[in-house]
Write a protein that holds these residues in place. Structure first.
Motif, PDB file in Angstrom:
ATOM      1  N   ALA B  86       0.669  -0.846  -0.093  1.00 40.53           N
ATOM      2  CA  ALA B  86       0.179  -0.159   0.200  1.00 40.53           C
ATOM      3  C   ALA B  86       1.129   1.492  -0.374  1.00 40.53           C
ATOM      4  O   ALA B  86       1.652   1.131   0.772  1.00 40.53           O
ATOM      5  CB  ALA B  86      -0.649  -0.336   1.261  1.00 40.53           C
ATOM      6  N   SER B  87       0.366   1.983  -0.584  1.00 38.94           N
ATOM      7  CA  SER B  87       0.833   3.258  -0.225  1.00 38.94           C
ATOM      8  C   SER B  87       0.520   4.807   0.523  1.00 38.94           C
ATOM      9  O   SER B  87      -1.005   4.687   0.756  1.00 38.94           O
ATOM     10  CB  SER B  87       0.919   4.325  -2.107  1.00 38.94           C
ATOM     11  OG  SER B  87       1.039   5.170  -2.006  1.00 38.94           O
ATOM     12  N   PRO B  88       1.023   5.860   1.540  1.00 42.71           N
ATOM     13  CA  PRO B  88       3.048   5.708   0.722  1.00 42.71           C
ATOM     14  C   PRO B  88       3.305   3.853   1.315  1.00 42.71           C
ATOM     15  O   PRO B  88       3.350   3.198   1.874  1.00 42.71           O
ATOM     16  CB  PRO B  88       3.418   6.700   1.474  1.00 42.71           C
ATOM     17  CG  PRO B  88       2.249   6.683   2.298  1.00 42.71           C
ATOM     18  CD  PRO B  88       0.986   5.871   1.784  1.00 42.71           C
ATOM     19  N   PRO B 115      -7.728  -2.625   2.509  1.00 46.04           N
ATOM     20  CA  PRO B 115      -8.448  -1.360   1.421  1.00 46.04           C
ATOM     21  C   PRO B 115      -8.185  -0.062   1.019  1.00 46.04           C
ATOM     22  O   PRO B 115      -8.796   0.775  -0.123  1.00 46.04           O
ATOM     23  CB  PRO B 115      -9.990  -1.633   1.537  1.00 46.04           C
ATOM     24  CG  PRO B 115      -9.173  -2.033   2.932  1.00 46.04           C
ATOM     25  CD  PRO B 115      -8.258  -3.153   2.962  1.00 46.04           C
ATOM     26  N   GLU B 116      -7.787   0.542   1.870  1.00 43.91           N
ATOM     27  CA  GLU B 116      -7.422   1.761   2.172  1.00 43.91           C
ATOM     28  C   GLU B 116      -5.908   2.363   1.946  1.00 43.91           C
ATOM     29  O   GLU B 116      -5.757   3.182   1.639  1.00 43.91           O
ATOM     30  CB  GLU B 116      -7.345   1.971   3.317  1.00 43.91           C
ATOM     31  CG  GLU B 116      -8.794   2.297   4.058  1.00 43.91           C
ATOM     32  CD  GLU B 116      -9.265   2.239   5.051  1.00 43.91           C
ATOM     33  OE1 GLU B 116      -8.204   2.260   6.535  1.00 43.91           O
ATOM     34  OE2 GLU B 116      -9.942   2.523   6.250  1.00 43.91           O
ATOM     35  N   ASP B 117      -5.001   1.299   0.662  1.00 41.13           N
ATOM     36  CA  ASP B 117      -4.155   2.005   0.018  1.00 41.13           C
ATOM     37  C   ASP B 117      -4.647   3.614  -1.318  1.00 41.13           C
ATOM     38  O   ASP B 117      -5.809   3.083  -2.038  1.00 41.13           O
ATOM     39  CB  ASP B 117      -4.098   1.000  -1.196  1.00 41.13           C
ATOM     40  CG  ASP B 117      -2.536   1.217  -2.017  1.00 41.13           C
ATOM     41  OD1 ASP B 117      -2.140   2.394  -1.509  1.00 41.13           O
ATOM     42  OD2 ASP B 117      -2.189   0.327  -2.504  1.00 41.13           O
ATOM     43  N   ALA B 118      -4.111   4.307  -0.878  1.00 41.65           N
ATOM     44  CA  ALA B 118      -4.082   4.954  -1.782  1.00 41.65           C
ATOM     45  C   ALA B 118      -4.516   5.455  -2.853  1.00 41.65           C
ATOM     46  O   ALA B 118      -5.121   5.769  -3.998  1.00 41.65           O
ATOM     47  CB  ALA B 118      -4.040   6.614  -1.028  1.00 41.65           C
ATOM     48  N   HIS B 153     -15.033   0.163   0.605  1.00 42.26           N
ATOM     49  CA  HIS B 153     -14.848   0.891   1.330  1.00 42.26           C
ATOM     50  C   HIS B 153     -13.217  -0.533   2.256  1.00 42.26           C
ATOM     51  O   HIS B 153     -13.002   0.516   2.808  1.00 42.26           O
ATOM     52  CB  HIS B 153     -15.345   1.465   1.891  1.00 42.26           C
ATOM     53  CG  HIS B 153     -14.536   1.675   3.445  1.00 42.26           C
ATOM     54  ND1 HIS B 153     -15.467   2.188   4.352  1.00 42.26           N
ATOM     55  CD2 HIS B 153     -13.916   2.348   3.807  1.00 42.26           C
ATOM     56  CE1 HIS B 153     -15.341   2.898   5.638  1.00 42.26           C
ATOM     57  NE2 HIS B 153     -13.548   2.677   4.840  1.00 42.26           N
ATOM     58  N   THR B 154     -14.340  -1.921   1.746  1.00 41.01           N
ATOM     59  CA  THR B 154     -13.765  -3.456   2.748  1.00 41.01           C
ATOM     60  C   THR B 154     -13.212  -4.147   1.369  1.00 41.01           C
ATOM     61  O   THR B 154     -13.267  -4.011   0.022  1.00 41.01           O
ATOM     62  CB  THR B 154     -14.424  -3.991   3.341  1.00 41.01           C
ATOM     63  OG1 THR B 154     -15.117  -4.235   2.642  1.00 41.01           O
ATOM     64  CG2 THR B 154     -14.478  -2.372   4.768  1.00 41.01           C
ATOM     65  N   VAL B 155     -12.967  -5.006   2.156  1.00 44.00           N
ATOM     66  CA  VAL B 155     -11.880  -5.729   0.665  1.00 44.00           C
ATOM     67  C   VAL B 155     -13.411  -6.584   0.456  1.00 44.00           C
ATOM     68  O   VAL B 155     -13.683  -7.906  -0.618  1.00 44.00           O
ATOM     69  CB  VAL B 155     -10.438  -7.100   1.166  1.00 44.00           C
ATOM     70  CG1 VAL B 155     -11.128  -7.788   2.263  1.00 44.00           C
ATOM     71  CG2 VAL B 155     -10.145  -7.234   0.562  1.00 44.00           C
ATOM     72  N   LEU B 411     -14.728   9.293  -6.415  1.00 42.60           N
ATOM     73  CA  LEU B 411     -15.582   7.944  -5.230  1.00 42.60           C
ATOM     74  C   LEU B 411     -14.814   7.372  -4.036  1.00 42.60           C
ATOM     75  O   LEU B 411     -14.335   7.527  -3.021  1.00 42.60           O
ATOM     76  CB  LEU B 411     -17.009   7.614  -5.294  1.00 42.60           C
ATOM     77  CG  LEU B 411     -18.277   8.089  -6.443  1.00 42.60           C
ATOM     78  CD1 LEU B 411     -19.617   7.475  -6.726  1.00 42.60           C
ATOM     79  CD2 LEU B 411     -18.636   9.796  -5.786  1.00 42.60           C
ATOM     80  N   GLN B 412     -13.997   7.031  -5.279  1.00 44.75           N
ATOM     81  CA  GLN B 412     -12.708   5.960  -4.607  1.00 44.75           C
ATOM     82  C   GLN B 412     -12.622   6.400  -3.588  1.00 44.75           C
ATOM     83  O   GLN B 412     -11.282   6.468  -2.729  1.00 44.75           O
ATOM     84  CB  GLN B 412     -12.473   4.747  -4.912  1.00 44.75           C
ATOM     85  CG  GLN B 412     -11.677   4.064  -4.679  1.00 44.75           C
ATOM     86  CD  GLN B 412     -12.516   3.052  -3.657  1.00 44.75           C
ATOM     87  OE1 GLN B 412     -13.195   3.065  -3.881  1.00 44.75           O
ATOM     88  NE2 GLN B 412     -11.520   2.521  -2.927  1.00 44.75           N
ATOM     89  N   ALA B 413     -11.584   7.854  -4.147  1.00 41.84           N
ATOM     90  CA  ALA B 413     -10.472   8.527  -3.461  1.00 41.84           C
ATOM     91  C   ALA B 413     -11.266   9.044  -1.847  1.00 41.84           C
ATOM     92  O   ALA B 413     -10.068   9.793  -0.906  1.00 41.84           O
ATOM     93  CB  ALA B 413     -10.454  10.067  -4.483  1.00 41.84           C
ATOM     94  N   ALA B 414     -12.682   9.543  -1.799  1.00 41.56           N
ATOM     95  CA  ALA B 414     -12.887   9.529  -0.693  1.00 41.56           C
ATOM     96  C   ALA B 414     -12.417   9.072   0.400  1.00 41.56           C
ATOM     97  O   ALA B 414     -12.087   8.995   1.890  1.00 41.56           O
ATOM     98  CB  ALA B 414     -14.388   9.675  -0.824  1.00 41.56           C
ATOM     99  N   TRP B 415     -12.521   7.816   0.470  1.00 40.89           N
ATOM    100  CA  TRP B 415     -12.242   6.088   1.299  1.00 40.89           C
ATOM    101  C   TRP B 415     -10.307   6.751   1.660  1.00 40.89           C
ATOM    102  O   TRP B 415     -10.193   6.660   2.794  1.00 40.89           O
ATOM    103  CB  TRP B 415     -11.939   5.385   1.114  1.00 40.89           C
ATOM    104  CG  TRP B 415     -13.596   4.398   0.502  1.00 40.89           C
ATOM    105  CD1 TRP B 415     -14.598   4.312  -0.393  1.00 40.89           C
ATOM    106  CD2 TRP B 415     -14.753   5.074   1.431  1.00 40.89           C
ATOM    107  NE1 TRP B 415     -15.211   4.508  -0.657  1.00 40.89           N
ATOM    108  CE2 TRP B 415     -16.139   4.813   0.224  1.00 40.89           C
ATOM    109  CE3 TRP B 415     -15.021   5.613   2.579  1.00 40.89           C
ATOM    110  CZ2 TRP B 415     -16.852   4.471   0.569  1.00 40.89           C
ATOM    111  CZ3 TRP B 415     -16.259   5.747   3.263  1.00 40.89           C
ATOM    112  CH2 TRP B 415     -16.880   5.252   2.410  1.00 40.89           C
ATOM    113  N   SER B 416      -9.952   6.942   0.616  1.00 39.53           N
ATOM    114  CA  SER B 416      -8.716   7.047   0.942  1.00 39.53           C
ATOM    115  C   SER B 416      -7.867   8.276   1.467  1.00 39.53           C
ATOM    116  O   SER B 416      -6.428   8.253   2.332  1.00 39.53           O
ATOM    117  CB  SER B 416      -7.981   6.416  -0.498  1.00 39.53           C
ATOM    118  OG  SER B 416      -7.922   6.553  -2.147  1.00 39.53           O
TER     119      SER B 416
END
Lengths: 423, 430
Positions: B86-88, B115-118, B153-155, B411-416
């Motif tokens: 995952a990043s960073p 799942p929160e990998d930016a 949001h989750t795997v 929308l996905q960016a909202a999580w990361s």
């Protein structure tokens, strides 16, 4: 016989028995800030440009309106039918070309990887292997000059050199060495050395090294002898070979290039420059846009690499997609590097990404030609196309800064390659 | 115990609950080789409901004018380490390589996946909608892959239900560098082949003993069971797809020998920078290739690459995919790999197929994704112009009919972003 045929395939055009005329070109001459349309260029049997013709609102003195073919004697004619786009060979300002053949194989690479903080005495030129495949790949893609800097994980890694990629041995390839003394701030430098192990320690160590070098530089200029004790301590510094290149920096004869991505690290180096006064260049620069005002005010050029950094490292979480545009608009002198060794051939597409960000096309081309020559301290003629100079340009069948443009003809140091190839 | 802070719910679950979307007057590049000018595309109930000229607007549907736009299938990245590195970059999130034993077929990428990998939000901003998440290549048998859509949001939300099983192996330099460097097996390619053969023999023995047990009328012992070998039994039964990190000709030949000895199939060899030298061998054995466009030189097995490889393999009839190996190449630059391959001679629609149709086939999902065809999942990317140009980024990205990227939103960016508040994560164009 077979061997001869193979050799012929691998070599450029055979020694020129006659002149070569290229026609149907749009020719970009960034050194003269001119674009020649319907251009022709005549290359003599030694590989030198003999004539340049074309149409432009104002012709430079070295180009003529009368088509070059009228003065040619039975030349080999290559007609690009108006679709050829010619640009000077580009300058890659930051690469390990020739030092890094196969990254993972130590036998094929060169550079200091120990724990010494300062290996400024190392010269990249002494480690370059001129028969590198990566050099050929760069040359065949129209990159004519590469500034090679030493590998290493120290704080001050050594001196860079400018090379031509045209083939031959190092003594034929070398343009100038040294170009700059290279240093690095960041977690890549971290090792067990007490000071070098932290970024604040790196700054402290750099300050200390430059301070010693400054003392030596002042003593060089001064005619007054110090006390015996002072002379003895000066002699100790003089005997330290790793300090000598830094003396060149503090005497203003060489720039110090610091590789750093983090805005706060860059700001720290800028503070050091204000404190000690030396010619500074920043490379990397993922977050440099955040200190663009200071960089511009202190006339510190940035060699941006990669053009689009990712926010995937704690050193550059603030990386953005339009860093080149932001730096350029803030008035920072900007060069672009390919951030690569094996894919230096993609330098032109890195310039294309700069155009994609909104920087004018001509300005992007200057970054890897005229601007690069100036910042690196090379003669402007290394990126000029003009009568009397060796042919050093490349022809594309479309915009060279996009995927539309393929390399269709290239020349390097007066050697012509009518059918350039990428492996 | 009351929750101090409620977890945010997905803005819109992919699938049925969303209004239909009619994309109008676009040029479709469906990934089948065809080009359909001035065509409408209807996304409904998470699937592609209709493709045609002047489709009627269903009640409650959103119409989007797409004249001048090119619409492609969602991109499929069949070699990605999203979520497992995952990043960073951090030691804490380096979860892709369990380098404590050379054969670990029992490991599962799902158990590492963050799942929160930016980088996931950036990947979908590049048009990637499906990824095969693989364990790394430090081990000969790295473990089992995870199939995801790049939205959730989750795997559990990202995992593709009903996806096939896939195993990751690695031949060549990496395992022998990792283990040989410690004085352990494998130190050589001989050691690598033996270690694989040994495990397959064990798996075959368990498989045989289970079959014997199943035929017994009365059991005197418990059914033989080796959970650590069960994924290899699935491979031997033809119930798992094998994806192998394999670059050089001699490694390709070793893999073919092993597959013939143990009667298993190889879905694709990955990276495979010398595959261009043996296209006939690959075609004969129905082995696909998932490769880079122009990376080379980083190790010996990457030294003899050719930029012409994609065109050579395609012309020879080998199933050709391009992939990122994220984070080696960033996930969101998958289409750029296709663009470079196109520059070096791979035909336009073949280049598109190499990041859509072909990887979908190689990971066993072509019946659901990979092309724009009625009935397939509505994973769709709208490009402002040709996606095969330098710097091309999508204007809109739909996953199962939900617009994940577009109109300045991701929308996905909202999580990361909530976890990693980094600039540039959106990747939205303007």
């Amino acid at each position: 016989m077979r061997r001869l045929i193979l050799a012929a395939l691998l070599l450029p055009a055979p020694a020129l028995a006659s002149e070569t005329l290229l026609r149907g070109l749009t020719m970009h001459l960034p050194a003269a800030e001119i674009v020649l349309h319907n251009a022709e260029i005549l290359i003599d049997s030694t590989g030198s440009v003999r004539c340049l013709s074309g149409e432009a609102p104002r012709l430079p003195v070295f180009a003529q309106a009368k088509p070059c073919h009228e003065g040619a004697t039975e030349p080999i004619i290559i007609d690009f039918a108006g679709k050829g786009v010619a640009i000077p060979n580009l300058i890659e300002p930051l690469t390990h070309l020739g030092l890094l053949e196969v990254d993972a194989e130590d036998e094929s690479t060169d550079g200091a990887t120990g724990k010494l903080a300062n290996t400024a005495q190392i010269r990249a030129i002494d480690g370059v292997r001129s028969n590198s495949r990566a050099i050929v790949a760069a040359q065949q893609a129209g990159v004519g000059i590469a500034v090679v800097y030493p590998l290493g994980n120290g704080l001050v890694t050594g001196q860079s050199a400018a090379l031509r990629t045209c083939g031959g041995g190092i003594d034929q390839a070398i343009i100038r060495s040294p170009i700059a003394v290279h240093a690095r701030i960041g977690h890549e430098v971290k090792h067990d050395d007490l000071l070098t192990g932290s970024r604040s320690g790196q700054l402290a160590q750099l300050r200390s090294l430059l301070g010693q070098a400054q003392r030596l530089a002042k003593a060089q200029k001064s005619k007054v002898k110090g006390t015996p004790a002072e002379e003895q301590s000066l002699q100790q510094l003089r005997d330290d070979a790793s300090l000598q290149p830094l003396v060149e920096v503090m005497a203003g004869r060489l720039p110090l290039l610091v590789y750093a991505d983090n805005a706060d690290d860059i700001a720290a180096v800028l503070r050091l420059q204000r404190e000690l006064g030396f010619r500074l260049q920043i490379a990397g620069g993922a977050e440099a846009y955040l200190v663009a005002t200071e960089l511009a005010a202190q006339h510190v050029p940035v060699i941006l690499t990669p053009v689009v950094a990712r926010p995937n490292d704690f050193a550059h979480l603030r990386a953005v997609d339009d860093a080149a545009l932001r730096l350029q608009q803030a008035g920072v002198e900007l060069l672009i590097a390919s951030d690569d060794t094996h894919n230096v051939r993609n330098l032109r597409w890195n310039l294309g990404l700069v155009v994609h960000q909104g920087v004018p096309w001509a300005a992007a081309l200057r970054m890897a030609t005229v601007d690069a020559a100036r910042v690196l301290g090379l003669e402007p003629s290394v990126v000029a196309i003009a009568p009397g100079l060796p042919a050093n340009f490349t022809v594309f069948d479309g915009d060279p800064l996009t995927y539309d443009g393929h390399v269709v003809w290239t020349s390097c140091g007066g050697t012509l390659w009518p059918q350039p190839q990428q492996r | 115990m009351a929750l101090v802070q409620a977890a945010p719910a997905l803005a819109m679950p992919p699938g049925a609950a969303n209004p239909p979307v009619l994309l109008r007057h676009a040029t479709l590049w469906p990934g089948t080789g065809a080009v359909l000018p001035d065509t409408d595309l209807l996304l409904q109930n998470g699937h592609i409901a209709a493709i045609g000229k002047d489709l009627p607007l269903p009640a409650g549907a959103n119409a989007i004018e797409a004249k001048g736009r090119i619409i492609t299938p969602g991109l499929v990245d069949m070699h990605s380490h999203l979520g497992v590195y995952a990043s960073p970059t951090s030691r804490a999130h380096a979860d892709g390589n369990e380098m404590t034993a050379p054969t670990t077929p029992f490991l599962r990428a799902i158990d590492s996946f963050d799942p929160e990998d930016a980088a996931i939000a950036r990947g979908v901003a590049g048009g990637v909608t499906t990824s095969l998440i693989l364990p790394g290549s430090g081990n000969l048998m790295g473990g089992q892959a995870l199939y995801i859509k790049l939205f959730g949001h989750t795997v559990a939300e990202m995992q593709i239900p009903g996806a096939p099983r896939a195993l990751k192996w690695a031949l060549g330099e990496n395992p022998k560098r990792v283990y040989g460097g410690r004085g352990q097996l494998p130190m050589s390619r001989m050691g690598s082949a033996w270690a694989i053969r040994q495990k397959l023999n064990e798996a075959q023995e368990v498989q045989d003993s289970q079959q014997r047990w199943d035929k017994e009328v009365a059991h005197t012992t418990a059914r033989p069971n080796r959970p650590d070998l069960e994924p290899l039994q699935a491979l031997l039964r033809g119930e798992a797809l094998l994806q192998v990190h394999c670059y050089e000709v001699h490694d390709i030949e070793t893999l073919v020998r092993l597959s013939e000895e143990f009667h298993f199939k190889v879905a694709a060899i990955h990276h495979a920078l010398e595959a261009w030298k043996v296209p006939q061998l690959l075609r004969e054995h129905h082995i696909g290739v998932a490769t880079f466009a122009d990376l080379w030189g980083f190790k010996m097995e990457a030294y003899d690459a050719s930029v012409h490889a994609p065109a050579i393999l395609q012309a020879a009839g080998v199933l050709l995919a391009l992939k990122t190996d994220h984070p080696v190449v960033e996930s969101r630059d998958l289409m750029n790999e296709a663009a470079k391959a196109h520059h070096y001679g791979l035909a336009e629609q073949a280049a598109l197929a190499a990041v859509t149709r072909n990887p979908a086939q190689a990971i066993g999902l072509l019946d659901r994704i990979g092309t724009l065809e009625v009935g397939k999942e509505a994973d769709v990317v709208v490009w402002p112009g040709s996606p095969l140009t330098l710097g091309a980024r999508p204007e809109r990205v739909f996953i199962q009919g939900v617009q994940v990227v577009g109109d300045g939103k991701n929308l996905q960016a909202a999580w990361s972003q909530a976890v990693h508040p980094t600039a540039g994560v959106c990747g939205c164009e303007d």
